[in-house]
Design a protein around this motif. Structure first.
Motif, PDB file in Angstrom:
ATOM      1  N   GLY A  59       9.070  -2.206 -24.100  1.00 18.33           N
ATOM      2  CA  GLY A  59       9.737  -3.384 -23.529  1.00 18.33           C
ATOM      3  C   GLY A  59       9.142  -4.667 -24.060  1.00 18.33           C
ATOM      4  N   ARG A  60       8.903  -5.601 -23.160  1.00 16.89           N
ATOM      5  CA  ARG A  60       8.476  -6.942 -23.555  1.00 16.89           C
ATOM      6  C   ARG A  60       6.985  -7.017 -23.861  1.00 16.89           C
ATOM      7  N   ILE A  61       6.658  -7.875 -24.818  1.00 10.55           N
ATOM      8  CA  ILE A  61       5.269  -8.244 -25.101  1.00 10.55           C
ATOM      9  C   ILE A  61       5.225  -9.758 -25.029  1.00 10.55           C
ATOM     10  N   ILE A  62       4.448 -10.306 -24.085  1.00 11.78           N
ATOM     11  CA  ILE A  62       4.452 -11.745 -23.857  1.00 11.78           C
ATOM     12  C   ILE A  62       3.029 -12.286 -23.898  1.00 11.78           C
ATOM     13  N   LYS A  63       2.927 -13.610 -24.089  1.00 12.72           N
ATOM     14  CA  LYS A  63       1.656 -14.314 -24.151  1.00 12.72           C
ATOM     15  C   LYS A  63       1.604 -15.325 -23.026  1.00 12.72           C
ATOM     16  N   GLY A  64       0.403 -15.563 -22.494  1.00  8.90           N
ATOM     17  CA  GLY A  64       0.248 -16.550 -21.441  1.00  8.90           C
ATOM     18  C   GLY A  64      -1.213 -16.878 -21.218  1.00  8.90           C
ATOM     19  N   ILE A  65      -1.451 -17.758 -20.252  1.00  7.75           N
ATOM     20  CA  ILE A  65      -2.808 -18.177 -19.918  1.00  7.75           C
ATOM     21  C   ILE A  65      -3.227 -17.459 -18.648  1.00  7.75           C
ATOM     22  N   CYS A  66      -4.445 -16.935 -18.643  1.00  9.45           N
ATOM     23  CA  CYS A  66      -4.993 -16.296 -17.446  1.00  9.45           C
ATOM     24  C   CYS A  66      -5.345 -17.381 -16.429  1.00  9.45           C
ATOM     25  N   MET A  86      -8.589 -10.387  -8.340  1.00 10.12           N
ATOM     26  CA  MET A  86      -8.310  -9.019  -7.939  1.00 10.12           C
ATOM     27  C   MET A  86      -9.109  -8.042  -8.789  1.00 10.12           C
ATOM     28  N   LYS A  87      -9.284  -6.852  -8.287  1.00  9.49           N
ATOM     29  CA  LYS A  87     -10.021  -5.834  -9.027  1.00  9.49           C
ATOM     30  C   LYS A  87      -9.092  -5.219 -10.074  1.00  9.49           C
ATOM     31  N   ASN A  88      -9.506  -5.291 -11.348  1.00 11.40           N
ATOM     32  CA  ASN A  88      -8.765  -4.745 -12.483  1.00 11.40           C
ATOM     33  C   ASN A  88      -7.363  -5.346 -12.649  1.00 11.40           C
ATOM     34  N   THR A  89      -7.111  -6.512 -12.083  1.00 10.44           N
ATOM     35  CA  THR A  89      -5.816  -7.172 -12.217  1.00 10.44           C
ATOM     36  C   THR A  89      -6.043  -8.659 -12.439  1.00 10.44           C
ATOM     37  N   ILE A  90      -5.313  -9.239 -13.385  1.00  9.59           N
ATOM     38  CA  ILE A  90      -5.367 -10.677 -13.622  1.00  9.59           C
ATOM     39  C   ILE A  90      -3.958 -11.238 -13.473  1.00  9.59           C
ATOM     40  N   VAL A  91      -3.876 -12.551 -13.299  1.00 13.07           N
ATOM     41  CA  VAL A  91      -2.587 -13.216 -13.171  1.00 13.07           C
ATOM     42  C   VAL A  91      -2.402 -14.127 -14.379  1.00 13.07           C
ATOM     43  N   ILE A  92      -1.267 -13.985 -15.034  1.00 12.85           N
ATOM     44  CA  ILE A  92      -0.934 -14.739 -16.238  1.00 12.85           C
ATOM     45  C   ILE A  92       0.118 -15.772 -15.884  1.00 12.85           C
ATOM     46  N   ARG A  93      -0.058 -16.999 -16.397  1.00 12.63           N
ATOM     47  CA  ARG A  93       0.960 -18.040 -16.243  1.00 12.63           C
ATOM     48  C   ARG A  93       1.694 -18.168 -17.572  1.00 12.63           C
ATOM     49  N   ASP A 119      -8.312 -18.111 -20.595  1.00 16.31           N
ATOM     50  CA  ASP A 119      -8.143 -17.375 -21.847  1.00 16.31           C
ATOM     51  C   ASP A 119      -6.660 -17.129 -22.121  1.00 16.31           C
ATOM     52  N   ILE A 120      -6.313 -17.028 -23.404  1.00 17.68           N
ATOM     53  CA  ILE A 120      -4.950 -16.705 -23.798  1.00 17.68           C
ATOM     54  C   ILE A 120      -4.850 -15.191 -23.915  1.00 17.68           C
ATOM     55  N   VAL A 121      -3.904 -14.597 -23.175  1.00 21.54           N
ATOM     56  CA  VAL A 121      -3.816 -13.146 -23.050  1.00 21.54           C
ATOM     57  C   VAL A 121      -2.445 -12.681 -23.536  1.00 21.54           C
ATOM     58  N   THR A 122      -2.435 -11.578 -24.292  1.00 23.10           N
ATOM     59  CA  THR A 122      -1.192 -10.914 -24.684  1.00 23.10           C
ATOM     60  C   THR A 122      -1.044  -9.672 -23.829  1.00 23.10           C
ATOM     61  N   ILE A 123       0.111  -9.540 -23.161  1.00 20.10           N
ATOM     62  CA  ILE A 123       0.340  -8.403 -22.273  1.00 20.10           C
ATOM     63  C   ILE A 123       1.618  -7.689 -22.688  1.00 20.10           C
ATOM     64  N   LYS A 147      -4.253 -24.346 -13.845  1.00 24.05           N
ATOM     65  CA  LYS A 147      -2.927 -24.179 -13.266  1.00 24.05           C
ATOM     66  C   LYS A 147      -2.014 -25.367 -13.537  1.00 24.05           C
ATOM     67  N   LYS A 148      -2.582 -26.520 -13.876  1.00 21.59           N
ATOM     68  CA  LYS A 148      -1.778 -27.707 -14.128  1.00 21.59           C
ATOM     69  C   LYS A 148      -1.423 -27.890 -15.598  1.00 21.59           C
ATOM     70  N   GLN A 149      -2.000 -27.082 -16.477  1.00 26.62           N
ATOM     71  CA  GLN A 149      -1.731 -27.215 -17.906  1.00 26.62           C
ATOM     72  C   GLN A 149      -0.395 -26.573 -18.229  1.00 26.62           C
ATOM     73  N   PHE A 150       0.314 -27.151 -19.190  1.00 25.47           N
ATOM     74  CA  PHE A 150       1.569 -26.573 -19.665  1.00 25.47           C
ATOM     75  C   PHE A 150       1.380 -26.212 -21.123  1.00 25.47           C
ATOM     76  N   MET A 151       1.269 -24.917 -21.419  1.00 23.55           N
ATOM     77  CA  MET A 151       1.061 -24.466 -22.787  1.00 23.55           C
ATOM     78  C   MET A 151       2.260 -23.634 -23.199  1.00 23.55           C
ATOM     79  N   LEU A 152       2.984 -24.147 -24.187  1.00 28.00           N
ATOM     80  CA  LEU A 152       4.195 -23.499 -24.653  1.00 28.00           C
ATOM     81  C   LEU A 152       3.880 -22.740 -25.926  1.00 28.00           C
TER      82      LEU A 152
END
Length: 137
Positions: free
Chosen positions: A12-19, A24-31, A66-70, A97-102
């Protein structure tokens, strides 16, 4: 649940974002930031979405900013449907959380960073082979 050592397949999808969160344990949230075109006003508006992703123990040094590829995989829990594939250490000054990185398309390896408090007036900064273009609001 690791795509490298277990039987979880990435499809399926492969996306990039900022952590933005590692609480959470073993879980991160990407914006993930994107632009949405409003036809009535002939302009773009900034939007974002948050995606929780499983972070395997081999990626235990992922930090906020950090910039993360998921990559998409089968449902791992109630909300987690993505797995971390790689990350690039990146330092963001101020609130993440206030940064906008496209992120542009993958073949350009370029991202735009919109900041309201850009300290220096240099238009381009080269970090680790990635071209960062700073723009003031």
């Amino acid at each position: 649940k690791c795509p490298f050592t277990s039987n979880v397949s990435i499809r399926g999808r492969i996306i990039k974002g900022i952590c933005i969160a590692t609480k959470m344990k073993n879980t991160i949230v990407i914006r993930r930031d994107y632009l949405h075109y409003v036809k009535k006003y002939l302009r773009f508006e900034k939007r974002h979405t948050t995606v929780p992703a499983h972070c395997a123990p081999c990626f235990n040094h992922v930090k906020v900013g950090d910039i993360v590829t998921i990559g998409q995989c089968r449902p791992l829990s109630k909300t987690v449907r993505f797995n971390v594939l790689k990350f690039e250490p990146f330092k963001i000054v101020g609130n993440v959380k206030k940064q906008f990185m496209l992120f542009q398309s993958n073949h350009h390896n370029t991202c735009l960073l919109y900041t309201s408090d850009a300290a220096d007036d240099t238009p381009c900064v080269d970090l680790g082979g990635r071209r960062i273009i700073k723009k003031k609001k």
